[in-house]
Design an enzyme around this catalytic site. Sequence first.
Site, PDB file in Angstrom:
ATOM      1  N   ARG A 137      14.047  -5.480  -0.808  1.00 17.98           N
ATOM      2  CA  ARG A 137      14.905  -5.005  -2.122  1.00 17.98           C
ATOM      3  C   ARG A 137      13.797  -4.190  -2.979  1.00 17.98           C
ATOM      4  NH1 ARG A 137      14.316  -6.945  -7.056  1.00 17.98           N
ATOM      5  NH2 ARG A 137      13.841  -8.918  -6.327  1.00 17.98           N
ATOM      6  N   ASP A 162       1.035  -0.960  -0.127  1.00 24.78           N
ATOM      7  CA  ASP A 162       0.118  -0.031   0.110  1.00 24.78           C
ATOM      8  C   ASP A 162       0.923   1.157  -0.052  1.00 24.78           C
ATOM      9  OD1 ASP A 162      -2.974   0.962   0.536  1.00 24.78           O
ATOM     10  OD2 ASP A 162      -1.568   2.017   1.893  1.00 24.78           O
ATOM     11  N   ILE A 163       0.733   2.243  -0.927  1.00 24.74           N
ATOM     12  CA  ILE A 163       1.500   3.480  -1.112  1.00 24.74           C
ATOM     13  C   ILE A 163       1.193   4.365   0.222  1.00 24.74           C
ATOM     14  CG2 ILE A 163       2.028   5.527  -2.362  1.00 24.74           C
ATOM     15  CD1 ILE A 163       1.241   4.055  -5.015  1.00 24.74           C
ATOM     16  N   ARG A 210      10.336 -11.034 -11.034  1.00 28.64           N
ATOM     17  CA  ARG A 210      10.480 -11.999 -12.317  1.00 28.64           C
ATOM     18  C   ARG A 210       9.189 -11.950 -13.142  1.00 28.64           C
ATOM     19  NH1 ARG A 210      13.297 -16.894  -8.565  1.00 28.64           N
ATOM     20  NH2 ARG A 210      11.667 -15.849  -7.095  1.00 28.64           N
ATOM     21  N   ASN A 228      -2.620  13.044  -4.193  1.00 30.78           N
ATOM     22  CA  ASN A 228      -3.646  13.506  -4.937  1.00 30.78           C
ATOM     23  C   ASN A 228      -4.171  14.962  -4.215  1.00 30.78           C
ATOM     24  OD1 ASN A 228      -4.182  11.492  -6.738  1.00 30.78           O
ATOM     25  ND2 ASN A 228      -5.407  10.190  -5.042  1.00 30.78           N
ATOM     26  N   HIS A 254      -5.291  14.595  -9.081  1.00 28.87           N
ATOM     27  CA  HIS A 254      -5.518  13.328  -9.458  1.00 28.87           C
ATOM     28  C   HIS A 254      -4.625  12.800 -10.462  1.00 28.87           C
ATOM     29  CE1 HIS A 254      -8.262  12.283  -6.441  1.00 28.87           C
ATOM     30  NE2 HIS A 254      -8.796  13.481  -6.413  1.00 28.87           N
ATOM     31  N   GLU A 308      -4.556   2.357  -4.158  1.00 28.14           N
ATOM     32  CA  GLU A 308      -3.201   2.284  -4.424  1.00 28.14           C
ATOM     33  C   GLU A 308      -2.512   1.200  -3.613  1.00 28.14           C
ATOM     34  OE1 GLU A 308      -4.613   4.303  -0.294  1.00 28.14           O
ATOM     35  OE2 GLU A 308      -5.382   4.391  -2.538  1.00 28.14           O
TER      36      GLU A 308
END
Length: 185
Positions: free
Chosen positions: A109, A46-47, A78, A54, A59, A89
Amino acid sequence: YKAHLLQRRTSYDALTGLPLRRILDESFDNTVVKFNQSGLYLFLLDIDHFKKVNDNYGHLIGDDVLRDFSRQLEAATRKSEPVYRYGGEEFIILLHAPDIEVASRVADRIRRSVAETEIYTAEHVLKITFTGALTRVYENEILHEVLERADGALYHGKQTGRNRCIYVDRRLNVLQRIEPAADIS
């Protein structure tokens, strides 16, 4: 042709091009059968503070961030590890790893890569982070169970300081496996 377009429209996100939850729902059982013996993990992301993006930039800039974020996720995984847009999000990646240590390193990573990348949109340069929840997918487990477990860990990660990855085991023990280097969000 119309049926094909309708199928595509309801299966793939128009903004990011990623498969939607519908595809995850339909393919999950087969994916578990195919990869569970070698280790399958669900990584829910989740960002962080996306609403601020926004609210502060609009937006259209938020859409640019979502597109760029999805490209970063695809580049970091991969081909056999699908990335899904779960909603808003939130994104899901099905990771293949032999154990939690390897899965945790992969998750970290990806987290570090996103946190270190600048996103160029219009006249703005943005840095974003995400909070992630990682859990093993067990044989004969349904998607709903896995998502419930990951969602609880994600909530824990958001409540304890963002830009981190949290691992939750089958008994719902939430473990912070990966410490963030610094909160840059």
